[in-house]
Design a protein around this motif. Structure first.
Motif, PDB file in Angstrom:
ATOM      1  N   ALA A  64      20.330  37.802  27.640  1.00  0.00           N
ATOM      2  CA  ALA A  64      18.859  36.555  27.706  1.00  0.00           C
ATOM      3  C   ALA A  64      17.955  35.974  26.636  1.00  0.00           C
ATOM      4  O   ALA A  64      18.328  36.723  26.054  1.00  0.00           O
ATOM      5  CB  ALA A  64      17.423  37.203  29.114  1.00  0.00           C
ATOM      6  N   LEU A  65      17.519  34.325  26.481  1.00  0.00           N
ATOM      7  CA  LEU A  65      17.229  33.928  25.466  1.00  0.00           C
ATOM      8  C   LEU A  65      15.789  33.584  26.020  1.00  0.00           C
ATOM      9  O   LEU A  65      15.683  32.928  27.244  1.00  0.00           O
ATOM     10  CB  LEU A  65      18.451  32.616  25.286  1.00  0.00           C
TER      11      LEU A  65
ATOM     12  N   LYS B   9      14.410  26.910  23.250  1.00  0.00           N
ATOM     13  CA  LYS B   9      15.435  27.634  24.084  1.00  0.00           C
ATOM     14  C   LYS B   9      16.879  26.410  24.525  1.00  0.00           C
ATOM     15  O   LYS B   9      17.839  27.319  23.685  1.00  0.00           O
ATOM     16  CB  LYS B   9      14.733  28.328  25.089  1.00  0.00           C
ATOM     17  N   SER B  10      15.855  25.868  25.368  1.00  0.00           N
ATOM     18  CA  SER B  10      16.639  24.512  25.159  1.00  0.00           C
ATOM     19  C   SER B  10      17.886  24.323  24.134  1.00  0.00           C
ATOM     20  O   SER B  10      19.225  23.547  24.370  1.00  0.00           O
ATOM     21  CB  SER B  10      16.379  23.636  26.513  1.00  0.00           C
TER      22      SER B  10
ATOM     23  N   ALA C 230      22.872  29.566  31.848  1.00  0.00           N
ATOM     24  CA  ALA C 230      21.586  28.622  32.729  1.00  0.00           C
ATOM     25  C   ALA C 230      20.129  28.641  32.280  1.00  0.00           C
ATOM     26  O   ALA C 230      19.801  29.329  32.067  1.00  0.00           O
ATOM     27  CB  ALA C 230      21.556  29.796  33.757  1.00  0.00           C
ATOM     28  N   ASP C 231      19.480  27.283  32.189  1.00  0.00           N
ATOM     29  CA  ASP C 231      18.491  27.220  32.082  1.00  0.00           C
ATOM     30  C   ASP C 231      17.495  27.113  32.754  1.00  0.00           C
ATOM     31  O   ASP C 231      17.530  25.667  33.469  1.00  0.00           O
ATOM     32  CB  ASP C 231      18.530  25.681  31.537  1.00  0.00           C
ATOM     33  N   GLU C 232      16.251  28.221  32.955  1.00  0.00           N
ATOM     34  CA  GLU C 232      15.422  28.167  33.601  1.00  0.00           C
ATOM     35  C   GLU C 232      16.437  27.812  35.303  1.00  0.00           C
ATOM     36  O   GLU C 232      15.466  26.830  35.854  1.00  0.00           O
ATOM     37  CB  GLU C 232      14.079  27.771  33.154  1.00  0.00           C
ATOM     38  N   PRO C 233      16.825  28.348  35.480  1.00  0.00           N
ATOM     39  CA  PRO C 233      17.358  28.288  36.767  1.00  0.00           C
ATOM     40  C   PRO C 233      16.865  28.610  37.908  1.00  0.00           C
ATOM     41  O   PRO C 233      16.206  28.347  39.117  1.00  0.00           O
ATOM     42  CB  PRO C 233      18.937  29.378  36.981  1.00  0.00           C
TER      43      PRO C 233
ATOM     44  N   VAL D 138      18.556  31.207  29.995  1.00  0.00           N
ATOM     45  CA  VAL D 138      17.006  30.783  29.328  1.00  0.00           C
ATOM     46  C   VAL D 138      16.214  30.430  30.459  1.00  0.00           C
ATOM     47  O   VAL D 138      16.298  30.039  31.146  1.00  0.00           O
ATOM     48  CB  VAL D 138      17.732  28.969  28.051  1.00  0.00           C
ATOM     49  N   THR D 139      15.459  31.132  29.681  1.00  0.00           N
ATOM     50  CA  THR D 139      14.199  31.743  30.500  1.00  0.00           C
ATOM     51  C   THR D 139      12.554  31.785  29.544  1.00  0.00           C
ATOM     52  O   THR D 139      12.673  32.282  28.824  1.00  0.00           O
ATOM     53  CB  THR D 139      14.426  32.451  31.353  1.00  0.00           C
ATOM     54  N   HIS D 140      12.125  32.158  30.267  1.00  0.00           N
ATOM     55  CA  HIS D 140      10.187  32.493  29.599  1.00  0.00           C
ATOM     56  C   HIS D 140       9.839  33.340  31.091  1.00  0.00           C
ATOM     57  O   HIS D 140       8.529  34.188  30.662  1.00  0.00           O
ATOM     58  CB  HIS D 140       9.584  31.348  29.644  1.00  0.00           C
TER      59      HIS D 140
END
Length: 636
Positions: free
Chosen positions: A46-47, A55-56, A194-197, A227-229
């Motif tokens: 996880a980033l 991140k993106s 996976a960018d903020e899926p 990739v998430t917050h």
């Protein structure tokens, strides 16, 4: 291309000393500074970081999708186990060369943050998924369709043959995200980015997507760069965590170490900014950066000494049904599908000075209710009575001067601040517009008013000359709140005001809303799918499912002792940023349509019976159940 072959670790993806900068108005803006991270085969990394942390940019650069204006240095090694070539440095490869194209989409798949804009509205779902197979395989048309339908079935579609021929706009947000996952995985990649899926998805759909990703990762022995917050998502799915801030890696390690023994102040601050269940009424979130607000500039007679009846808004038996679009062109003589109401006999009251939370999954009718209250949609039946102390107004029948007066006393904060702010108007013009429309004061007073508004939300007066695109997401949302305050309303409807914001900015906005409520005596209808946010904001909570309110009670009861099985299912689907409270994917991953079959008979109305009505459990606690149900049957 060889990287210390004798001591090279078995990393599927390894990023070393990555720097990425962009040219902006003659200067260079550095987005990533010396980033180092790895993704192990078959593991989830996880980033994590705020919006704008880079991140993106890292995920796009790893796919070779960075813009031509980007200046990139460092190394990105991809060690495909099927190639037999060893690690390949992706950065030197031509963007549109044969080598990078064989990797991108084939051995590295990507789920983008917004599935609606990632799909073409002019092509069917099947055509767009098949395109990946046409590029990377030599399958025939029939074989490609069979492969696509199989993948659509694996990501949870009950009728993949039908979905194959549908268009993206015919699917809900959760379904589009599933189709996006199918497109990313149809070639069987070794790595999925996976960018903020799950951003902006409700908790039940989020749980379903997380379960799907977890299951597919195990089935396909696939690595994932997530990739998430959302630290709740990270705690439930990640093996390793990398924390990034302003382009620099602050902390990295196994998920157990990151959550149980965080060391960097930024990571500790990120965790403190998250609303969690069990917070006391006086507790406040701790954003990473406090905003200096000045509500005193807004305090005036129109805000002070709110008097009048206890109930400011009374909604009774509200209903709204939309016709299914395809009925308009169906062949004569064919039976039409039965329309399902978007809002079905909804009733509730909002008391003066309180915050009523309205929660439920996507498509349950929350936003339709808000649009009816704001007169954007006409209901089929029902009544809405508004009284803030200046006399009752029938909201649905108000006309002329009465409607004009109502517009000043009820305002709305929208979910997407960018699309709700005109890109052609300065912030000063946006804040002045309500005053101009309702003819409040002369030019000098309006100028003073907008300066007070901008100070109240923690921005300086120079911001009045700027345009919406030059502000961050959190700043734009604060501007939306300021516009809603311009006319001194008594009631503000907040429709998912923080759903697309990262946790730190979310904390700023929630604290601002609570401060304004306390200092200005405001009343809120707070619509959200985030139960932790509602727990922090609301005094009472109404839970909505399939167009009906199934349970309504004080916040403490809903969060600790819910009665309706759907309410309990919603709480079970919340992804906590706590390793000791993991999601039960077997139950949380079920759709409400499936879980409803297991509800007790008293909560179902599928065989006629006595119909459904709110049962009074005392203390302001009502639950939707069969008429004349035995109260003992309603016990949890």
């Amino acid at each position: 291309m060889n990287v210390n072959a004798t001591r090279r670790p078995r990393d599927l993806l390894r990023i070393e000393n990555l720097h990425v900068s962009f040219s902006l108005m003659g200067a260079r803006i550095t987005a990533v500074r010396g980033a180092n991270l790895r993704v192990l085969p078959g593991k989830v990394t996880a980033l994590v970081g705020e919006s704008g942390s880079g991140k993106s940019v890292i995920s796009q650069t790893a796919m070779g999708l960075q813009t031509t204006t980007a200046r990139v240095s460092g190394k990105i090694f991809f060690d495909d186990p099927l190639s037999g070539e060893g690690p390949i440095d992706i950065l030197p490869l031509p963007h549109d060369g044969r080598k990078i194209r064989s990797i991108r989409g084939g051995r590295m798949g990507m789920i983008f943050q917004e599935p609606m804009t990632s799909f073409s509205p002019l092509h069917t779902i099947g055509d767009q998924i098949s395109e990946t197979l046409r590029i990377h395989t030599g399958l025939t048309g029939a074989e490609m369709r069979e492969r696509c339908e199989d993948m659509l079935s694996r990501v949870g579609f009950n009728n993949p043959k039908k979905v194959y021929d549908m268009y993206s706009f015919e699917l809900s947000g959760g379904m589009r995200q599933r189709a996006m996952i199918a497109m990313a995985l149809v070639c069987g990649p070794a790595l999925l980015i996976a960018d903020e899926p799950t951003t902006a998805l409700d908790v039940t759909i989020q749980a379903q997507i997380l379960k799907l990703l977890k299951d597919l990762q195990l089935q396909m022995d696939m690595a994932v760069l997530l990739v998430t917050h959302d630290l709740g998502v990270v705690a439930n799915i990640a093996d390793e965590v990398v924390v990034i801030y302003q382009g620099e890696i602050m902390e990295a390690g196994p998920v157990e170490t990151i959550f149980r023994k965080p060391t960097h102040p930024y990571l500790k601050g990120l965790m403190a900014a998250i609303p969690h269940f069990g917070m006391q009424r006086g507790d406040r979130l701790k954003p990473l950066r406090e905003i200096e607000v000045n509500q005193d500039s807004l305090l005036s007679k129109k805000y002070q000494a709110r008097t009048g009846p206890e109930t400011i808004l009374s909604v009774r038996n509200l209903s709204k049904t939309f016709a299914i679009r395809k009925d308009n062109w169906q062949m004569p003589g064919r039976p039409k599908e039965k329309n399902r109401p978007a809002v079905d006999d909804v009733s509730f009251d909002i008391k003066r000075g309180e915050c009523l939370g309205l929660v439920g999954e996507s498509g349950c009718g929350k936003t339709t209710v808000s649009k009816i209250l704001m007169r954007a949609i006409e209901p089929d039946a029902g009544s809405v009575l508004f009284d803030d102390g200046k006399g009752p107004i029938d909201v649905l029948k108000a006309k002329g001067a009465e409607l004009q007066s109502l517009r000043t006393r009820m305002q709305m904060v929208f979910q997407d601040p960018l699309s709700s702010l005109s890109p052609r108007m300065t912030i000063g013009d946006i804040l002045r517009e309500p005053l101009d429309i309702h003819d409040h004061g002369d030019t000098a007073k309006r100028k003073m008013a907008i300066k007070a508004l901008i100070r109240a939300i923690g921005l300086d007066e120079a911001s009045l000359k700027r345009y919406p695109h030059s502000f961050s997401g959190g700043q734009r949302q604060r501007i939306g709140i300021a516009r809603a305050l311009a006319l001194g309303p008594s009631l503000i409807i907040c429709d998912e005001p923080v759903s697309a914001l990262d946790v730190s900015v979310q904390a700023q906005i929630l604290n601002l809303l609570k401060d304004l409520q306390k200092d200005l005596g405001l009343t809120y209808l707070f619509i959200s799918h985030n139960l932790a946010v509602v727990d922090y904001m609301a005094d009472r909570v109404a839970v909505m499912w399939a167009g009906r309110i199934v349970e309504i009670a004080p916040r403490e009861i809903i969060m600790t002792a819910p009665v309706h099985p759907y309410t309990r299912a919603l709480l079970d689907a919340v992804a906590f940023p706590d390793l000791d409270r993991p999601l039960n994917f077997e139950t949380a991953g079920q759709t409400s349509a499936v879980s409803r079959a297991n509800w007790a008979r008293v909560f179902r109305d599928e065989d006629g019976g006595d119909g459904m009505a709110p049962a009074d459990l005392g203390g302001g606690h009502f639950v939707l159940a069969r008429r004349n149900a035995d109260m003992r049957e309603l016990a949890p």
